[in-house]
Design an enzyme around this catalytic site. Structure first.
Site, short mmCIF file in Angstrom:
data_model
loop_
_atom_site.label_atom_id
_atom_site.label_comp_id
_atom_site.label_asym_id
_atom_site.label_seq_id
_atom_site.Cartn_x
_atom_site.Cartn_y
_atom_site.Cartn_z
N ARG A 1 23.67 2.09 5.01
CA ARG A 1 24.76 2.02 6.12
C ARG A 1 25.99 1.24 5.70
O ARG A 1 25.84 0.24 4.99
CB ARG A 1 23.99 0.99 7.18
CG ARG A 1 24.93 1.28 8.61
CD ARG A 1 24.13 0.71 9.63
NE ARG A 1 24.82 -0.28 10.20
CZ ARG A 1 24.60 -1.02 11.43
NH1 ARG A 1 23.49 -0.75 11.99
NH2 ARG A 1 25.39 -2.09 11.99
N ARG B 1 30.72 -7.51 23.85
CA ARG B 1 30.77 -8.35 22.45
C ARG B 1 31.77 -9.42 22.47
O ARG B 1 32.01 -10.13 21.63
CB ARG B 1 31.28 -7.39 21.55
CG ARG B 1 29.73 -7.14 20.22
CD ARG B 1 30.23 -6.00 19.49
NE ARG B 1 29.64 -6.14 18.26
CZ ARG B 1 28.36 -5.54 17.90
NH1 ARG B 1 27.80 -4.65 18.79
NH2 ARG B 1 27.90 -5.66 16.77
N ARG C 1 18.53 -3.53 4.18
CA ARG C 1 18.78 -2.14 4.83
C ARG C 1 19.83 -1.48 4.10
O ARG C 1 19.63 -0.23 4.05
CB ARG C 1 19.02 -2.36 6.49
CG ARG C 1 19.21 -0.99 7.08
CD ARG C 1 19.61 -1.06 8.53
NE ARG C 1 20.89 -2.02 8.85
CZ ARG C 1 21.25 -2.39 9.91
NH1 ARG C 1 20.39 -2.11 11.12
NH2 ARG C 1 22.06 -2.96 10.01
N LYS D 1 18.46 -6.24 17.65
CA LYS D 1 18.75 -5.68 19.00
C LYS D 1 18.29 -4.38 18.94
O LYS D 1 17.71 -3.92 20.06
CB LYS D 1 20.34 -5.74 19.12
CG LYS D 1 20.73 -7.07 19.18
CD LYS D 1 22.25 -7.10 19.46
CE LYS D 1 23.29 -6.38 18.53
NZ LYS D 1 23.19 -7.24 16.97
N ARG E 1 31.11 -9.71 9.88
CA ARG E 1 30.34 -9.29 11.12
C ARG E 1 29.88 -10.45 11.87
O ARG E 1 29.89 -10.93 12.81
CB ARG E 1 29.29 -8.32 10.88
CG ARG E 1 29.76 -6.96 10.67
CD ARG E 1 28.73 -5.93 9.96
NE ARG E 1 27.61 -5.72 10.69
CZ ARG E 1 26.50 -5.18 10.16
NH1 ARG E 1 26.75 -4.98 8.64
NH2 ARG E 1 25.46 -4.93 10.74
P1 AP5 Z 1 18.20 -4.08 14.06
O1 AP5 Z 1 17.20 -3.82 15.02
O2 AP5 Z 1 19.05 -2.89 13.52
O3 AP5 Z 1 19.28 -5.32 14.20
P2 AP5 Z 1 20.61 -5.25 15.14
O4 AP5 Z 1 20.71 -6.55 15.88
O5 AP5 Z 1 20.73 -4.31 15.97
O6 AP5 Z 1 21.50 -5.04 14.01
P3 AP5 Z 1 22.89 -4.06 13.72
O7 AP5 Z 1 23.22 -4.29 12.37
O8 AP5 Z 1 22.63 -2.73 14.11
O9 AP5 Z 1 23.84 -4.88 14.67
P4 AP5 Z 1 25.11 -4.94 14.55
O10 AP5 Z 1 25.46 -5.92 15.79
O11 AP5 Z 1 25.96 -5.67 13.50
O12 AP5 Z 1 25.81 -3.63 14.67
P5 AP5 Z 1 26.26 -2.37 15.62
O13 AP5 Z 1 25.65 -1.30 15.39
O14 AP5 Z 1 25.88 -2.80 17.15
O15 AP5 Z 1 17.52 -4.66 12.60
C1 AP5 Z 1 18.34 -4.81 11.63
C2 AP5 Z 1 17.17 -4.75 10.34
O16 AP5 Z 1 16.39 -5.66 10.31
C3 AP5 Z 1 16.72 -3.44 10.36
O17 AP5 Z 1 16.25 -3.04 9.05
C4 AP5 Z 1 15.23 -3.61 11.01
O18 AP5 Z 1 14.25 -2.85 10.57
C5 AP5 Z 1 14.86 -5.16 10.56
N1 AP5 Z 1 14.20 -6.04 11.61
C6 AP5 Z 1 14.40 -6.18 12.84
N2 AP5 Z 1 13.51 -6.91 13.44
C7 AP5 Z 1 12.83 -7.58 12.29
C8 AP5 Z 1 11.91 -8.47 12.37
N3 AP5 Z 1 11.35 -9.06 13.33
N4 AP5 Z 1 11.68 -8.83 10.97
C9 AP5 Z 1 12.01 -8.37 9.88
N5 AP5 Z 1 12.94 -7.30 9.99
C10 AP5 Z 1 13.17 -6.78 11.21
O19 AP5 Z 1 27.93 -2.45 15.64
C11 AP5 Z 1 28.18 -1.93 14.28
C12 AP5 Z 1 29.73 -2.04 14.33
O20 AP5 Z 1 30.41 -1.13 15.33
C13 AP5 Z 1 30.69 -3.48 14.67
O21 AP5 Z 1 30.61 -4.36 13.70
C14 AP5 Z 1 31.77 -3.17 15.24
O22 AP5 Z 1 32.62 -2.69 14.35
C15 AP5 Z 1 31.51 -1.73 16.04
N6 AP5 Z 1 30.82 -2.17 17.76
C16 AP5 Z 1 29.84 -2.06 18.06
N7 AP5 Z 1 29.77 -2.34 19.36
C17 AP5 Z 1 30.92 -2.78 19.74
C18 AP5 Z 1 31.58 -3.41 20.92
N8 AP5 Z 1 30.98 -3.58 21.90
N9 AP5 Z 1 32.89 -3.63 20.66
C19 AP5 Z 1 33.60 -3.58 19.62
N10 AP5 Z 1 33.04 -2.86 18.42
C20 AP5 Z 1 31.62 -2.75 18.52
#
Ligand code: AP5
Length: 196
Positions: free
Chosen positions: A134, A88, A128, A13, A145
């Protein structure tokens, strides 16, 4: 263009959201990034969010919807935006719809979903975690998660499919090829709605 990015932790994402924001010249709001910044700053909001984030659980709807509403009220989102990590759960999705009405903004155009299998997700996040450190990229929290995603976020695929807004993509492979597929599909969908 008003886009919501949907998909499991690690599906790309953030990576694809950054490309789309650049290509469409619209801001990307990542609730995860905003919450991590609040935790790093040790703000009141960050202190309230930290325990849930460390456990891989969702932060309260009240905290995240407040963050999103404040951001969407800013003038630079008037021509569109990308929401990465919000909504979410169904309650957040309904709040978002109401919020856009309240702010006098048009509704969401598309929910973009990236499909990646769990083994690949775990591999990406662990990798990562090793490189960037992280806090929630450890096996135990990654599993929480993923479970939260399956139980609370995955149902949103139906929510947006029923509104004919869901675009689902294979999220494995070369990052730029995925980006090109997204841009092509979003462009085609835009041309289709303009011709109706
Ligand atoms: P990346 O692009 O970072 O993927 P992502 O889907 O954004 O992963 P996140 O870990 O950031 O998502 P998440 O939903 O768990 O975390 P968030 O920060 O939203 O890519 C991941 C890795 O893969 C990177 O190293 C990248 O380089 C690699 N990659 C990407 N594309 C690739 C490809 N094609 N091939 C190979 N490698 C690739 O949320 C974190 C926490 O915040 C949550 O757990 C929750 O506690 C809280 N939170 C956030 N939003 C909310 C909400 N709306 N409501 C309640 N709590 C929330």
């Amino acid at each position: 263009m008003r886009i919501v990015l949907l998909g499991a932790p690690g599906c790309g994402k953030g990576t694809q959201g950054a490309h789309l924001a650049h290509d469409y010249r619209i801001p990307r709001l990542s609730t995860g990034d905003a919450l991590r910044a609040a935790v790093a700053a040790k703000s009141v909001l960050g202190l309230r969010a930290k325990a849930a984030m460390d456990a891989g659980q969702l932060v309260s709807d009240e905290i995240v919807t407040g963050l999103v509403e404040e951001r969407l009220a800013a003038a630079d989102t008037a021509n569109g935006f990308i929401l990465d990590g919000f909504p979410r759960n169904e309650s957040q999705a309904r709040t978002l719809d109401a919020m856009l009405v309240h702010l006098g903004r048009a509704p969401i155009d598309h929910a973009v979903h990236l499909r990646v299998d769990e083994a690949e997700l775990i591999e990406r996040l662990q990798s990562r975690g090793r490189v960037e450190g992280r806090a929630d990229d450890n096996v135990e929290t990654i599993r929480s998660r993923l479970e939260v995603y399956r139980n609370q976020t995955q149902p949103l695929l139906d929510y947006y499919a029923q509104q004919h807004k869901l675009l689902s993509f294979e999220g494995v492979g070369d990052v730029l090829q995925i980006r090109n597929r997204l841009i092509e599909a979003l462009g085609a969908s835009r041309a289709e709605s303009a011709s109706i």
